[in-house]
Design an enzyme around this catalytic site. Structure first.
Site, PDB file in Angstrom:
ATOM      1  N   LYS A   1      36.171  55.871  55.829  1.00 39.03           N
ATOM      2  CA  LYS A   1      37.076  57.021  55.946  1.00 39.03           C
ATOM      3  C   LYS A   1      37.275  57.760  54.627  1.00 39.03           C
ATOM      4  CE  LYS A   1      41.468  54.482  55.669  1.00 39.03           C
ATOM      5  NZ  LYS A   1      42.711  54.169  56.393  1.00 39.03           N
TER       6      LYS A   1
ATOM      7  N   GLU B   1      41.997  29.652  38.472  1.00 35.15           N
ATOM      8  CA  GLU B   1      43.094  30.336  39.169  1.00 35.15           C
ATOM      9  C   GLU B   1      43.901  29.304  39.943  1.00 35.15           C
ATOM     10  OE1 GLU B   1      41.977  33.920  41.241  1.00 35.15           O
ATOM     11  OE2 GLU B   1      40.769  34.596  39.547  1.00 35.15           O
TER      12      GLU B   1
ATOM     13  N   ARG C   1      49.497  30.132  46.167  1.00 35.42           N
ATOM     14  CA  ARG C   1      50.073  31.468  45.983  1.00 35.42           C
ATOM     15  C   ARG C   1      51.354  31.680  46.781  1.00 35.42           C
ATOM     16  NH1 ARG C   1      45.663  36.062  46.336  1.00 35.42           N
ATOM     17  NH2 ARG C   1      45.042  35.179  44.344  1.00 35.42           N
TER      18      ARG C   1
ATOM     19  N   GLU D   1      38.474  40.862  55.411  1.00 35.78           N
ATOM     20  CA  GLU D   1      39.913  40.773  55.683  1.00 35.78           C
ATOM     21  C   GLU D   1      40.252  41.201  57.111  1.00 35.78           C
ATOM     22  OE1 GLU D   1      42.248  42.683  52.658  1.00 35.78           O
ATOM     23  OE2 GLU D   1      44.155  42.028  53.538  1.00 35.78           O
TER      24      GLU D   1
ATOM     25  N   SER E   1      38.520  35.550  48.739  1.00 35.40           N
ATOM     26  CA  SER E   1      38.364  36.714  49.621  1.00 35.40           C
ATOM     27  C   SER E   1      37.041  37.431  49.396  1.00 35.40           C
ATOM     28  CB  SER E   1      39.527  37.683  49.446  1.00 35.40           C
ATOM     29  OG  SER E   1      39.713  37.971  48.087  1.00 35.40           O
TER      30      SER E   1
END
Ligand code: SIN
Length: 511
Positions: free
Chosen positions: A32, A111, A269, A354, A370
């Site tokens: 888009k 992380e 997280r 996602e 991810s």
């Protein structure tokens, strides 16, 4: 020749497009915005994968499962982590220049909730931009057709099989027919008043899939990143900064994260995000602070150049003083239900990244899984979508909790606006939820939907996805991972697995 339309142009979409093209399909990518206007481009920390002799697929899988709070799917996690090294090789082959140490080895960052440093990065903290650039170049070089500024309106479904998409281009609706459609439109961070996501994250693919009748699941699991800059527009401050040694402090300079979890700032997280929210509540809503002063000016500028620039643009010097940070909506763990090749419950329709719910993240995604998910499942879906359509379509079982009782439209709903919707979700379906707030939100959403579609396609998509997020959160009456209910803080969630429990027993006591 099989025709494939890929909707979305982040790592998952472009990887799917390249693989479908290499499988012999005629592929069109539609997006888009411009090709590079994606969530991927904003990814900082990096991509997690097993690339060192001291690491193993089992260790990465164990960290992923632990972060997922008992709801991640074993088989999906195994696929994700075992395919990681090949996908890293593929990214390097396609031109991604990961950062390297002085002796030429891949540089690996630590992380939160990872047992060891395994997060590859590029340009310091510009990993997503580097990947986006390389894959965009590869797609163009392969001669794959790209249609920019073409927004997905809906899926075409004929006789129960997807037959293409309808698009809005320059205000007009057009059809694009295809044998297979891959949805790779990212998540829906714009559901929330505070988000690290770009403006385009409006759940377009998920909404189109729902309208077409595809199964969705796990939409109650919205990940809030613990550290977005709390000055100016929310700006992600990567978990890698904490992995490098930065700590969180409250107004009194106290490191509060250990109250919630023995791993402190490097806990999963969801735990750290809630610890931040609680610390903020205890100081009248003022942001907590991320103290990165120990890293020093040179390290901060060299390792985290993008964040360094954003911090300094806000008039802050993080080498000298802690910076204000706050949680913000970051990632949707749920989405369109798929099998391990991205197939949804509608034949011919795939979902990746996602947009998809593969089960890899369970109730809380492990940091930097991810981009890996996009690369791994994008490749698998592209391979599958590029094959001849006569190959058949397996039954993809719908998962997730049964829908809750509907709520009557609220009689005193405020007028709809994007901002009102975002604040409603932030307040009622944010880091900490409860049944009354969720029911009230469901009533307001029902009233807005009963009043007719909002004026924009994106708002319409957000409203539909919001209703599903809130209903999913109403259905899950216990707390698990990113879904934390203050009215049932210590209750194992009713669900499809037996291992669901809250991430940290001490959290229940703190509520
Ligand atoms: C970050 O850099 O902290 C975000 C990475 C992720 O979302 O996994």
């Amino acid at each position: 020749m099989t025709t494939v339309v890929v909707v979305g142009s982040g790592i998952a979409g472009l990887t799917a497009a390249l693989h479908a093209h290499e499988a012999g399909a005629d592929v069109t990518v539609v997006t888009k915005g411009a090709l590079a206007d994606t969530n991927t481009r904003w990814a900082q920390g990096g991509i997690a994968a097993v690339t060192s002799p001291g690491d193993s697929v089992d260790a990465h899988a164990a960290d992923t499962l632990r972060a997922g709070a008992g709801l991640a799917d074993d088989a999906a996690v195994h696929v994700l982590v075992s395919a990681g090294p090949d996908r890293i090789d593929e990214l390097v082959r396609r031109g991604v220049a990961f950062d390297r140490t002085a002796d030429g080895d891949l540089a690996r960052g630590l992380e939160a909730a990872h047992g060891m440093p395994r997060v590859l990065h590029a340009g310091g903290d510009a990993t997503g931009a580097e990947i986006q650039g390389a894959l965009g170049t590869a797609v163009r070089a392969a001669g794959i057709e790209v249609r920019e500024h073409a927004a997905l309106r809906d899926l075409l479904v004929v006789d129960g099989h997807v037959a293409g998409v309808t698009l809005v281009v320059d205000g007009a609706t057009t059809e694009l027919r295809a044998d297979a459609v891959v949805l790779a439109t990212g998540g829906a961070g714009q559901l929330y008043a505070h988000t690290t996501n770009p403006a385009g994250a409006t759940g377009d693919g998920i909404a189109a899939a729902i309208r077409a009748g595809a199964a969705v699941a796990d939409l109650e699991f919205v990940q809030f990143h613990p550290t977005a800059l709390a000055v100016g527009e929310p700006f992600l401050v990567s978990e890698a900064v904490r992995g490098d040694g930065a700590v969180l402090v409250d107004d009194d300079g106290r490191r509060f994260a250990f109250d919630a979890h023995p791993d402190g700032e490097l806990a999963p997280r969801d735990v750290v995000a809630r610890a931040n929210a609680r610390a903020m509540a205890a100081q009248d809503g003022r942001p907590v602070r991320l103290d990165a002063t120990a890293l020093g000016t040179e390290r901060l500028a060299a390792r985290f150049p993008t964040i360094d620039a954003a911090v300094r643009a806000r008039g802050l010097d993080w080498s000298r003083a802690p910076i204000p940070v706050t949680p913000a909506a970051h990632y949707l763990m749920g989405g369109v239900v798929t099998d391990l090749d991205g197939r949804t419950t509608i034949p011919g329709l795939y979902a990746v990244g996602e947009t998809a719910r593969t089960g890899v993240h369970g109730a809380n995604r492990l940091a930097s899984n991810s981009l890996l998910e996009g690369a791994v499942f994008g490749a698998r879906a592209g391979d599958a979508a590029g094959r001849p359509v006569s190959d058949g379509w397996p039954v993809v079982p719908a998962v997730g909790l049964p829908a809750p009782e509907p709520v009557a439209p609220s009689a005193d709903a405020p007028p709809f606006s994007r901002e009102t919707l975002q604040q409603l979700l932030w307040d009622a379906a944010g880091l900490i939820r409860d049944g009354d707030g969720l029911d009230r939100a469901a009533g307001i959403l029902a009233a807005w939907r009963a009043a007719g579609a909002p004026s924009s396609l994106e708002d319409d998509n957000l409203l539909l996805v919001a209703a599903h997020v809130v209903d999913a959160a109403r259905a899950r009456t216990g707390s698990v991972g990113a879904h934390f209910r203050s009215d049932a803080p210590a209750t194992a969630a009713a669900g499809r697995t037996s291992a669901a429990s809250i991430s940290s027993p001490s959290e229940a006591l703190a509520c």
